[in-house]
Motif scaffolding. Structure first.
Motif, PDB file in Angstrom:
ATOM      1  N   ASN A 292      27.067  21.214   9.374  1.00  0.00           N
ATOM      2  CA  ASN A 292      25.958  21.029   8.436  1.00  0.00           C
ATOM      3  C   ASN A 292      25.075  22.259   8.487  1.00  0.00           C
ATOM      4  O   ASN A 292      24.770  22.765   9.579  1.00  0.00           O
ATOM      5  CB  ASN A 292      25.129  19.797   8.793  1.00  0.00           C
ATOM      6  N   GLN A 293      24.670  22.736   7.318  1.00  0.00           N
ATOM      7  CA  GLN A 293      23.691  23.823   7.266  1.00  0.00           C
ATOM      8  C   GLN A 293      22.337  23.220   6.922  1.00  0.00           C
ATOM      9  O   GLN A 293      22.131  22.692   5.828  1.00  0.00           O
ATOM     10  CB  GLN A 293      24.066  24.883   6.239  1.00  0.00           C
ATOM     11  N   LEU A 294      21.444  23.296   7.886  1.00  0.00           N
ATOM     12  CA  LEU A 294      20.075  22.805   7.723  1.00  0.00           C
ATOM     13  C   LEU A 294      19.177  23.954   7.277  1.00  0.00           C
ATOM     14  O   LEU A 294      19.201  25.030   7.885  1.00  0.00           O
ATOM     15  CB  LEU A 294      19.567  22.247   9.055  1.00  0.00           C
ATOM     16  N   VAL A 295      18.404  23.737   6.227  1.00  0.00           N
ATOM     17  CA  VAL A 295      17.394  24.715   5.804  1.00  0.00           C
ATOM     18  C   VAL A 295      16.082  23.969   5.581  1.00  0.00           C
ATOM     19  O   VAL A 295      16.022  23.030   4.775  1.00  0.00           O
ATOM     20  CB  VAL A 295      17.800  25.461   4.523  1.00  0.00           C
ATOM     21  N   ILE A 296      15.060  24.390   6.311  1.00  0.00           N
ATOM     22  CA  ILE A 296      13.720  23.820   6.188  1.00  0.00           C
ATOM     23  C   ILE A 296      12.797  24.911   5.667  1.00  0.00           C
ATOM     24  O   ILE A 296      12.680  25.967   6.289  1.00  0.00           O
ATOM     25  CB  ILE A 296      13.202  23.321   7.536  1.00  0.00           C
ATOM     26  N   GLN A 297      12.151  24.671   4.532  1.00  0.00           N
ATOM     27  CA  GLN A 297      11.124  25.591   4.059  1.00  0.00           C
ATOM     28  C   GLN A 297       9.770  24.937   4.300  1.00  0.00           C
ATOM     29  O   GLN A 297       9.474  23.872   3.762  1.00  0.00           O
ATOM     30  CB  GLN A 297      11.286  25.931   2.577  1.00  0.00           C
ATOM     31  N   THR A 298       8.975  25.581   5.133  1.00  0.00           N
ATOM     32  CA  THR A 298       7.723  24.988   5.542  1.00  0.00           C
ATOM     33  C   THR A 298       6.706  24.969   4.407  1.00  0.00           C
ATOM     34  O   THR A 298       6.825  25.708   3.417  1.00  0.00           O
ATOM     35  CB  THR A 298       7.119  25.731   6.734  1.00  0.00           C
ATOM     36  N   ASN A 299       5.715  24.132   4.597  1.00  0.00           N
ATOM     37  CA  ASN A 299       4.615  24.032   3.645  1.00  0.00           C
ATOM     38  C   ASN A 299       3.927  25.396   3.512  1.00  0.00           C
ATOM     39  O   ASN A 299       3.829  26.152   4.478  1.00  0.00           O
ATOM     40  CB  ASN A 299       3.606  22.982   4.143  1.00  0.00           C
ATOM     41  N   THR A 300       3.468  25.707   2.330  1.00  0.00           N
ATOM     42  CA  THR A 300       2.805  27.004   2.123  1.00  0.00           C
ATOM     43  C   THR A 300       1.399  27.067   2.683  1.00  0.00           C
ATOM     44  O   THR A 300       0.785  28.139   2.694  1.00  0.00           O
ATOM     45  CB  THR A 300       2.760  27.325   0.615  1.00  0.00           C
ATOM     46  N   THR A 301       0.893  25.941   3.159  1.00  0.00           N
ATOM     47  CA  THR A 301      -0.413  25.934   3.832  1.00  0.00           C
ATOM     48  C   THR A 301      -0.218  25.661   5.295  1.00  0.00           C
ATOM     49  O   THR A 301       0.715  24.980   5.702  1.00  0.00           O
ATOM     50  CB  THR A 301      -1.336  24.848   3.240  1.00  0.00           C
ATOM     51  N   CYS A 302      -1.082  26.179   6.150  1.00  0.00           N
ATOM     52  CA  CYS A 302      -0.962  25.990   7.599  1.00  0.00           C
ATOM     53  C   CYS A 302      -1.132  24.526   7.948  1.00  0.00           C
ATOM     54  O   CYS A 302      -1.970  23.817   7.389  1.00  0.00           O
ATOM     55  CB  CYS A 302      -2.032  26.817   8.338  1.00  0.00           C
ATOM     56  N   GLN A 303      -0.303  24.072   8.944  1.00  0.00           N
ATOM     57  CA  GLN A 303      -0.397  22.692   9.406  1.00  0.00           C
ATOM     58  C   GLN A 303      -1.447  22.578  10.490  1.00  0.00           C
ATOM     59  O   GLN A 303      -1.634  23.460  11.282  1.00  0.00           O
ATOM     60  CB  GLN A 303       0.987  22.251   9.948  1.00  0.00           C
TER      61      GLN A 303
END
Length: 303
Positions: A292-303
């Motif tokens: 499986n290829q996992l790709v996570i694109q994080t939120n554009t604002t800081c958490q």
């Protein structure tokens, strides 16, 4: 895999004594496997390719967009194959950093990357103290997330060091039913190991949530609030003679490294016999591997 070294660790000793290995024993076992067999991952993975002729290292390297990504971390970089590939593609346009807990693997990486500006660090994925907050555009992780424990700490560190809108991409084990014949290979190898170590498999390496797409997606959403998450199943394969495929297939399983020489040889014979029986009228036998290829694109604002 002809130079495979049989691994004796705290974990295998626990199994011999009928004791339940601890998580510390598991980490010691991984370090020992890589110390005694450094470079084995690249030996297995480089020639296994998808239907488009792309291997698992190239799948991850394709995540990098040099127009938007300037700092890339290879988490559990091993012998430096992925870093080398990224350097060949992007040169000085992208700043590359590698981290691994195995000094033996890093020794190979230093030799491979000696004439580059790639930075290499020895350390755990759960504690990336050498990387500042919000400083990395892309984290790549080739076939190591499955083995990391606790994986939630790894995800937390990744979230800390990634810039808003950054990406975390990993290759992990796929679902067995997506690759024809893979379950049988798994069963042959585990049967061989359990003949020597009857309790092998009582504790899996790493967090089981990484081993299924649904659980992995849930883990990703929990670890990266507001992120976009995709998991793409891919089947990699290798065609060769049965004896070659037996060695290659065994190399993808950490279980095979605990076998003493007689048990290992019998396992290879059993695998070669299986591949020969599956050959039919084809010129070569084929080993299919699900990932499986996992790709996570994080939120554009800081958490």
């Amino acid at each position: 895999m002809s130079n495979r070294v049989n691994v004796v660790s705290h974990w295998t000793r626990s199994l011999e004594l009928g004791k339940q290995p601890s998580h510390a024993d598991l980490r010691d076992h991984l370090v020992t496997v890589h110390h005694q067999n450094a470079g084995f991952t690249e030996a297995c993975a480089w020639h296994c390719r998808d239907e488009n002729g792309i291997n698992s290292y190239e799948l991850l390297a394709d995540v990098i967009d040099p127009e938007r990504h300037t700092r890339v971390l290879d988490l559990a970089c091993g012998s430096g194959v992925l870093l080398d590939l990224c350097h060949q593609r992007h040169g000085s346009e992208v700043s590359l950093i590698g981290a691994d807990m195995s000094e033996a693997e890093l020794t190979l990486a230093r030799k491979r990357l000696a004439n580059t500006s790639v930075q290499l660090h020895q350390g755990l994925a759960q504690k990336l103290d050498f990387i500042p907050d919000r400083s990395i555009d892309v984290i790549l992780c080739h076939w190591a997330l499955t083995l990391m424990e606790p994986v939630t700490a790894v995800m937390a560190e990744a979230n800390r060091v990634l810039k808003p809108g950054g990406k975390f991409a990993a290759i992990v084990d796929g679902d067995a039913e997506t690759a024809p014949g893979y379950a049988k290979i798994h069963d042959i190898i585990y049967a061989a190991v359990q003949r020597e170590y009857p309790d092998y498999g009582a504790i899996e390496l790493g967090d089981p949530r990484v081993r299924t797409a649904a659980a992995l997606k849930s883990l990703a959403f929990e670890s990266f609030p507001g992120a976009r998450v995709s998991i793409t199943p891919v089947v990699l394969s290798l065609a060769s003679e049965p004896e070659v495929l037996a060695r290659e297939a065994a190399g993808f399983f950490y279980a095979s490294f605990v076998l003493s020489t007689p048990f290992h040889q019998q396992m290879l014979t059993d695998l070669a016999t299986h591949f020969a029986g599956e050959k039919n009228n084809a010129a070569e036998s084929r080993f299919a591997l699900p990932v499986n290829q996992l790709v996570i694109q994080t939120n554009t604002t800081c958490q």
